[in-house]
Design an enzyme around this catalytic site. Sequence first.
Site, PDB file in Angstrom:
ATOM      1  CB  SER A 152      -0.961  -0.038   1.191  1.00 46.42           C
ATOM      2  OG  SER A 152      -1.963   0.937   1.086  1.00 46.42           O
ATOM      3  CG  ASP A 227      -7.411  -3.371  -2.109  1.00 41.76           C
ATOM      4  OD1 ASP A 227      -8.016  -2.421  -1.572  1.00 41.76           O
ATOM      5  OD2 ASP A 227      -6.192  -3.558  -1.977  1.00 41.76           O
ATOM      6  CG  HIS A 263      -5.518  -2.689   1.107  1.00 43.15           C
ATOM      7  ND1 HIS A 263      -4.989  -2.365  -0.126  1.00 43.15           N
ATOM      8  CD2 HIS A 263      -4.875  -1.885   2.004  1.00 43.15           C
ATOM      9  CE1 HIS A 263      -4.074  -1.415   0.012  1.00 43.15           C
ATOM     10  NE2 HIS A 263      -3.981  -1.114   1.299  1.00 43.15           N
TER      11      HIS A 263
END
Length: 284
Positions: A152, A227, A263
Amino acid sequence: MAKAFSVQATIASFGGNLLKLEHNATSTGSTMKLNLFLPAQAEKGKVPVIFYLAGLTCTGDNGAEKGFFQATASKHGIAIVYPDTSPRGLGVQGEDESWDFGTGAGFYLDATKGSYAAGYKMSSYITKELPVALYGQFENLDSSRVSIMGHSMGGHGALTLFLRNPGMYKSVSAFAPISNPKNCPWGQKAFGGYLKSEEEYDEWDATELIKKWGGDFEALIDVGDADNFYNHGQLLPENFIEAAKSKGKADKINLRMQKGYDHSYFFISTFSEDHINYHAKRLL
């Protein structure tokens, strides 16, 4: 020579040891904590190193405790460094007001704006101060064989630090990276708070940096198609791929859209073996 790090704990992990370290960092003006995994092979000689950069709200503990990277790293004899995601406790006005900016959200750049410019120097910390200190104290780390990966915000960090520092890292990979931060809400908030002008945004955006990269470019990137952040336009990996294609740099970028994955660290731990194996082929 005085040791930079104090060892807060030593934890047996997959035949090696996970060291919980802290040191006083001049680049951030703060005490920085991190985790270092040393495989058993480090007792006999030098081992290559992977830096894992974590995402928003995380510390150096998240990847070490939930990523399952040590299992595969131990088989190959690879050390892993898990740094923190920002300086902590600097007392900068506004640094603790939101989860996606300030504390836990350093974005792996060197801030130039206002009070953040003094200590939010995560690029300098990750690429300069931290490795120099590590290689100085832990002589079994091979500074000539180093790779980088992240998740991320940390995926953004891995891509941008690789692209900004040609030759420093042997390879790069990313889990759900923020790939075009100047065009997504997370990145716009961070860049607006840390950087004094929009002209600086391109210097910290992987999609812009890939356009300037010389020679071949290779990367492994995994993104879950379930996600929520990807589906709400925070990650934009397609923009990165299109920019790479426009410069003839996309042929060796393996963007894998993983069906049903989100995620979280359930996603990361599922594909952590693939990423360590990817780097091992380039480090060993």
